[in-house]
Each structure stands twice: as C-alpha cells, then as structure tokens.
Design a protein around this motif. Structure first.
Motif, mmCIF file in Angstrom:
data_model
loop_
_atom_site.group_PDB
_atom_site.id
_atom_site.type_symbol
_atom_site.label_atom_id
_atom_site.label_comp_id
_atom_site.label_asym_id
_atom_site.label_seq_id
_atom_site.Cartn_x
_atom_site.Cartn_y
_atom_site.Cartn_z
ATOM 1 N N VAL A 1 0.841 -1.203 0.000
ATOM 2 C CA VAL A 1 0.000 0.000 0.000
ATOM 3 C C VAL A 1 0.872 1.249 0.000
ATOM 4 N N SER A 2 1.891 1.257 0.857
ATOM 5 C CA SER A 2 2.743 2.444 0.930
ATOM 6 C C SER A 2 3.584 2.628 -0.329
ATOM 7 N N SER A 3 3.847 1.551 -1.068
ATOM 8 C CA SER A 3 4.582 1.720 -2.334
ATOM 9 C C SER A 3 3.714 2.455 -3.350
ATOM 10 N N GLY A 4 2.421 2.215 -3.300
ATOM 11 C CA GLY A 4 1.506 2.989 -4.152
ATOM 12 C C GLY A 4 1.509 4.450 -3.764
ATOM 13 N N LEU A 5 1.526 4.710 -2.459
ATOM 14 C CA LEU A 5 1.599 6.103 -1.991
ATOM 15 C C LEU A 5 2.940 6.736 -2.331
ATOM 16 N N LEU A 6 3.988 5.917 -2.363
ATOM 17 C CA LEU A 6 5.318 6.400 -2.722
ATOM 18 C C LEU A 6 5.306 7.041 -4.108
ATOM 19 N N MET A 7 4.490 6.486 -4.990
ATOM 20 C CA MET A 7 4.419 6.982 -6.358
ATOM 21 C C MET A 7 3.444 8.143 -6.531
ATOM 22 N N THR A 8 2.553 8.338 -5.548
ATOM 23 C CA THR A 8 1.499 9.334 -5.745
ATOM 24 C C THR A 8 1.456 10.450 -4.717
ATOM 25 N N ALA A 9 2.083 10.269 -3.564
ATOM 26 C CA ALA A 9 1.967 11.266 -2.497
ATOM 27 C C ALA A 9 3.348 11.683 -1.995
ATOM 28 N N ALA A 10 3.439 12.900 -1.517
ATOM 29 C CA ALA A 10 4.718 13.428 -1.036
ATOM 30 C C ALA A 10 5.208 12.678 0.205
ATOM 31 N N TYR A 11 4.311 12.234 1.059
ATOM 32 C CA TYR A 11 4.690 11.549 2.293
ATOM 33 C C TYR A 11 4.900 10.045 2.089
ATOM 34 N N GLY A 12 4.699 9.548 0.882
ATOM 35 C CA GLY A 12 4.809 8.123 0.600
ATOM 36 C C GLY A 12 6.186 7.559 0.866
ATOM 37 N N GLU A 13 7.220 8.335 0.555
ATOM 38 C CA GLU A 13 8.584 7.848 0.767
ATOM 39 C C GLU A 13 8.872 7.619 2.244
ATOM 40 N N VAL A 14 8.453 8.563 3.081
ATOM 41 C CA VAL A 14 8.666 8.422 4.523
ATOM 42 C C VAL A 14 7.885 7.225 5.054
ATOM 43 N N LEU A 15 6.643 7.093 4.635
ATOM 44 C CA LEU A 15 5.800 5.986 5.079
ATOM 45 C C LEU A 15 6.390 4.639 4.662
ATOM 46 N N HIS A 16 6.879 4.544 3.443
ATOM 47 C CA HIS A 16 7.464 3.296 2.948
ATOM 48 C C HIS A 16 8.765 2.979 3.681
ATOM 49 N N SER A 17 9.550 3.997 3.971
ATOM 50 C CA SER A 17 10.805 3.808 4.689
ATOM 51 C C SER A 17 10.563 3.320 6.122
ATOM 52 N N VAL A 18 9.621 3.941 6.803
ATOM 53 C CA VAL A 18 9.280 3.509 8.165
ATOM 54 C C VAL A 18 8.692 2.102 8.126
ATOM 55 N N GLY A 19 7.837 1.849 7.155
ATOM 56 C CA GLY A 19 7.239 0.522 7.013
ATOM 57 C C GLY A 19 8.274 -0.564 6.775
ATOM 58 N N ALA A 20 9.337 -0.231 6.057
ATOM 59 C CA ALA A 20 10.400 -1.206 5.804
ATOM 60 C C ALA A 20 11.068 -1.623 7.110
ATOM 61 N N ARG A 21 11.275 -0.663 7.981
ATOM 62 C CA ARG A 21 11.878 -0.965 9.283
ATOM 63 C C ARG A 21 10.947 -1.830 10.130
ATOM 64 N N VAL A 22 9.671 -1.519 10.092
ATOM 65 C CA VAL A 22 8.685 -2.301 10.851
ATOM 66 C C VAL A 22 8.597 -3.719 10.282
ATOM 67 N N MET A 23 8.586 -3.839 8.969
ATOM 68 C CA MET A 23 8.532 -5.154 8.336
ATOM 69 C C MET A 23 9.768 -5.976 8.696
ATOM 70 N N TYR A 24 10.924 -5.358 8.717
ATOM 71 C CA TYR A 24 12.150 -6.071 9.065
ATOM 72 C C TYR A 24 12.097 -6.528 10.519
ATOM 73 N N GLY A 25 11.582 -5.653 11.384
ATOM 74 C CA GLY A 25 11.410 -6.032 12.791
ATOM 75 C C GLY A 25 10.433 -7.185 12.945
ATOM 76 N N ALA A 26 9.357 -7.185 12.152
ATOM 77 C CA ALA A 26 8.387 -8.282 12.190
ATOM 78 C C ALA A 26 9.032 -9.588 11.723
ATOM 79 N N SER A 27 9.952 -9.495 10.773
ATOM 80 C CA SER A 27 10.658 -10.697 10.308
ATOM 81 C C SER A 27 11.582 -11.235 11.398
ATOM 82 N N MET A 28 12.203 -10.338 12.148
ATOM 83 C CA MET A 28 13.043 -10.777 13.266
ATOM 84 C C MET A 28 12.184 -11.395 14.379
ATOM 85 N N LEU A 29 10.999 -10.835 14.601
ATOM 86 C CA LEU A 29 10.081 -11.394 15.585
ATOM 87 C C LEU A 29 9.643 -12.801 15.164
ATOM 88 N N TYR A 30 9.449 -13.010 13.887
ATOM 89 C CA TYR A 30 9.104 -14.334 13.353
ATOM 90 C C TYR A 30 10.204 -15.344 13.685
#
Length: 121
Positions: free
Chosen positions: A31-60
């Motif tokens: 979802v945030s990758s779509g925002l990355l292409m269409t909204a100014a705040y998309g890059e920040v959201l995708h970057s933060v989401g990447a960190r959260v996703m990586y943390g979720a992978s470590m939790l797994y």
C-alpha cells in the motif's frame, strides 16, 4: 506433562501471531509503495514501514525458535523464518539501491510466502 502441552500451544500461538504481523506489514508495504508513487509523504511511510517489516521478520525468527526449542516442536519453522529474514534483508538492500525490477517482484514473492506460512500454521 500438562506444562509441556501448554508451552507448546502458547509457542505455536505466538508463532502464528508473529507470522500474521509479518504478513500484515508486507501488505502495508505494498500500500505504501503505491503512496510512494502518488503522495509526497509516501517515501517516509514506505521507509518507516520497511523498518517495521524487518522487525516483524526478526520477531518471526524469535517466535519460531521459542516454538521449537523449549517446547520440543519441529525445527522446520526456524529454517523458514531465517530464510524469510534473508529475503527481507535482500529486499531492504535492493530497495535502498533503487532496483525496482527486483524489489517489486521480491515483495510480491515475500507476501505470497508469508500468506502461505500463515495458512500452514
């Protein structure tokens, strides 16, 4: 005997929650990758989401180890979790390197594998 069964059940429950969290974070990355292409705040959201996703992978990985070692479960989920963490590491690296021809298909693959892992639990 009852303690072992309870520990095994709670370990697998935590594992299922960790996989579900990982699956959700990967979906939100799409979802945030779509925002990355269409909204100014998309890059920040995708970057933060990447960190959260990586943390979720470590939790797994942690949940898989806890489901395996103390409760005597199968070590197979640990291998799956570690493999997924490797994929997440590659995904972050190709994202930072701005290689969308690898980054996007790998994201789709990761989402599919995560859904599959969740369905198997």
């Amino acid at each position: 005997m009852t303690t072992r069964v309870t520990a095994r059940h709670s370990g697998f429950s935590f594992l299922r929650i960790a996989i579900a969290l990982q699956t959700l974070t990967i979906f939100l990355q799409a979802v945030s990758s779509g925002l990355l292409m269409t909204a100014a705040y998309g890059e920040v959201l995708h970057s933060v989401g990447a960190r959260v996703m990586y943390g979720a992978s470590m939790l797994y990985v942690l949940a898989a180890v806890l489901a395996w070692k103390p409760s005597g479960g199968s070590p197979r989920p640990v291998g799956h979790a570690v493999g997924f963490l490797v994929l997440a590491s590659v995904q972050v690296a190709v994202g930072i390197a701005h290689i969308p021809s690898v980054h996007l298909p790998l994201g789709v693959l990761m989402f599919g594998l995560s859904v599959l892992a969740l369905a198997r639990r």
